[in-house]
Write an enzyme that holds these catalytic residues in place. Structure first.
Site: not given
Ligand code: SAM
Ligand code: DTB
Ligand code: SF4
Length: 349
Positions: A47, A51, A54, A91, A124, A184, A256
């Site tokens: 990506c 963030c 992530c 989802c 979703c 959501c 959730r």
């Molecule tokens: N790229 C899209 C976005 O950013 O909306 C969708 C995927 S993103 C991984 C979805 C959500 O997962 C993020 O907004 C964040 O709230 C959650 N998330 C991602 N990495 C995480 C982590 N290491 N621990 C907890 N929540 C995480």
């Molecule tokens: C949300 O709030 N949590 C989910 C879903 N929406 C997409 C994602 C959590 C991601 C946790 C880290 C991972 O699996 O990489």
């Molecule tokens: Fe990309 Fe992860 Fe940020 Fe979603 S949360 S925009 S997958 S870096």
């Protein structure tokens, strides 16, 4: 709810807050059932965004293996397995900054959604930034909810992400609401935020009109190689407090209990359910991180005597309350997404 009201709630003695939240929960969700949702990462890693929590951000050296967009049939297999396991919501997440209509990858996503929407589960997706047209196309393909988290307060967000803004997130949420898709929207605890940041997040989310259909409360899963890899675990009692405040601030939403359950005891999860959590991610994997297995969760729910929720297949998103201002698109309003038509900010909507 105002920030002051949220502060007052949050500072109540633990059991007083729990009692208040449980009363709200019983009023709005009298059958007390738990929604089971299964996640699938349909496009993993690589990506462009930064963030800092992530593992999927290309710029961090993480242990994650990237994958291109999954074929429809493979997604269908996962979705069928989720349904057989008892999930009522599926989802699909993609590690993208956003999607653009007319591109092959967006067409492929629409095709996947059309397939999954035949299975009788809520559908979703979480694909990053969306324009108004893309939102309508997703709705027409069968998406019932769009996950787009604000993660933290508007003030703390720039410390966590610099490649897009809070206003960008709000604009997408507005586009989703305008298309008639349920929103959501939630956040993450453990991003070095203050209690005030958490309450600001709830203030913003509770000001949406309509309020979100679901509010995921994630606890940071520290990912090796990311800037927040060494962040300490959030005090589980603080998580329970946040769940309770979310239940009271957004009473009609599914709250959730999301990422981070592998590090929570059964007892703390039970307190989260008592405080108003009524949905979990169900299955061994979240997107890339671990989640408790189905058997473990089934055993926990059985121990607590908690039944699970049927799918809500109505495509109808929560209705706008005509007595309240509509929610946010941009920096025009004070963080509640206003309809694009009412925005007068040059170069914005
Ligand atoms: N790229 C899209 C976005 O950013 O909306 C969708 C995927 S993103 C991984 C979805 C959500 O997962 C993020 O907004 C964040 O709230 C959650 N998330 C991602 N990495 C995480 C982590 N290491 N621990 C907890 N929540 C995480
Ligand atoms: C949300 O709030 N949590 C989910 C879903 N929406 C997409 C994602 C959590 C991601 C946790 C880290 C991972 O699996 O990489
Ligand atoms: Fe990309 Fe992860 Fe940020 Fe979603 S949360 S925009 S997958 S870096």
């Amino acid at each position: 709810m105002t920030f002051a009201e949220l502060q007052e709630l949050h500072s109540l003695p633990f059991f007083d807050l729990l009692k208040r939240a449980h009363e709200v929960h019983e009023t709005h969700w009298p059958d007390g059932k738990i929604q089971l949702c299964t996640l699938l990462s349909i496009k993993t890693g690589g990506c462009s965004e930064d963030c800092s929590y992530c593992a999927q951000a290309a710029r961090y050296k993480t242990e994650l293996e990237s994958h291109v967009l999954m074929e429809r049939e493979e997604v269908m297999q996962h979705a069928r397995a989720a349904r057989e396991g008892g999930s009522t919501r599926f989802c699909m997440g993609a590690a993208w900054k956003g999607v653009r209509g007319g591109t092959p990858r967006f067409e492929q996503v629409l095709d996947i959604v059309r397939g999954v929407s035949t299975l009788g589960m809520e559908v979703c997706v979480t694909l990053g930034e969306l324009g108004p047209e893309e939102a309508k196309q997703l709705r027409d393909a069968g998406v019932t909810a769009y996950n787009h988290n604000l993660d933290t307060s508007p003030e703390h967000y720039p410390n966590i992400v610099t490649t897009h803004t809070y206003e960008d997130r709000l604009r997408t949420i507005r586009n989703v609401q305008d298309a008639g898709i349920s929103v959501c929207c939630g956040g993450i605890l453990g991003l070095s935020e203050t209690i005030a940041d958490r309450l600001r997040l709830l203030e913003v989310i509770s000001s949406f009109n309509p309020q979100p259909e679901s509010v995921p409360i994630n606890s940071l899963m520290p990912m090796p190689g990311t800037p927040l890899a060494e962040n300490p675990q959030v005090d589980p009692f603080d998580l329970v407090r946040m769940i309770a405040c979310a239940r009271i601030a957004v009473p009609g939403a599914k709250v959730r209990l999301s990422a981070g359950r592998t590090r929570l005891s059964d007892e703390i999860q039970a307190l989260c359910f008592y405080a108003g959590a009524n949905s979990i991610f169900y299955g061994e994997k979240l997107l890339t991180a671990d989640n408790p297995g189905m058997e473990k969760d089934r055993a926990l729910l059985a121990k607590l005597g908690l039944a699970t929720l049927e799918p809500n297949l109505s495509l109808e998103a929560p209705a706008i309350d005509p007595d309240l201002p509509a929610s946010p698109c941009c920096g025009e309003s004070d963080f509640a997404p206003a309809p694009a038509s009412s925005c007068s900010k040059a170069g914005c909507c």
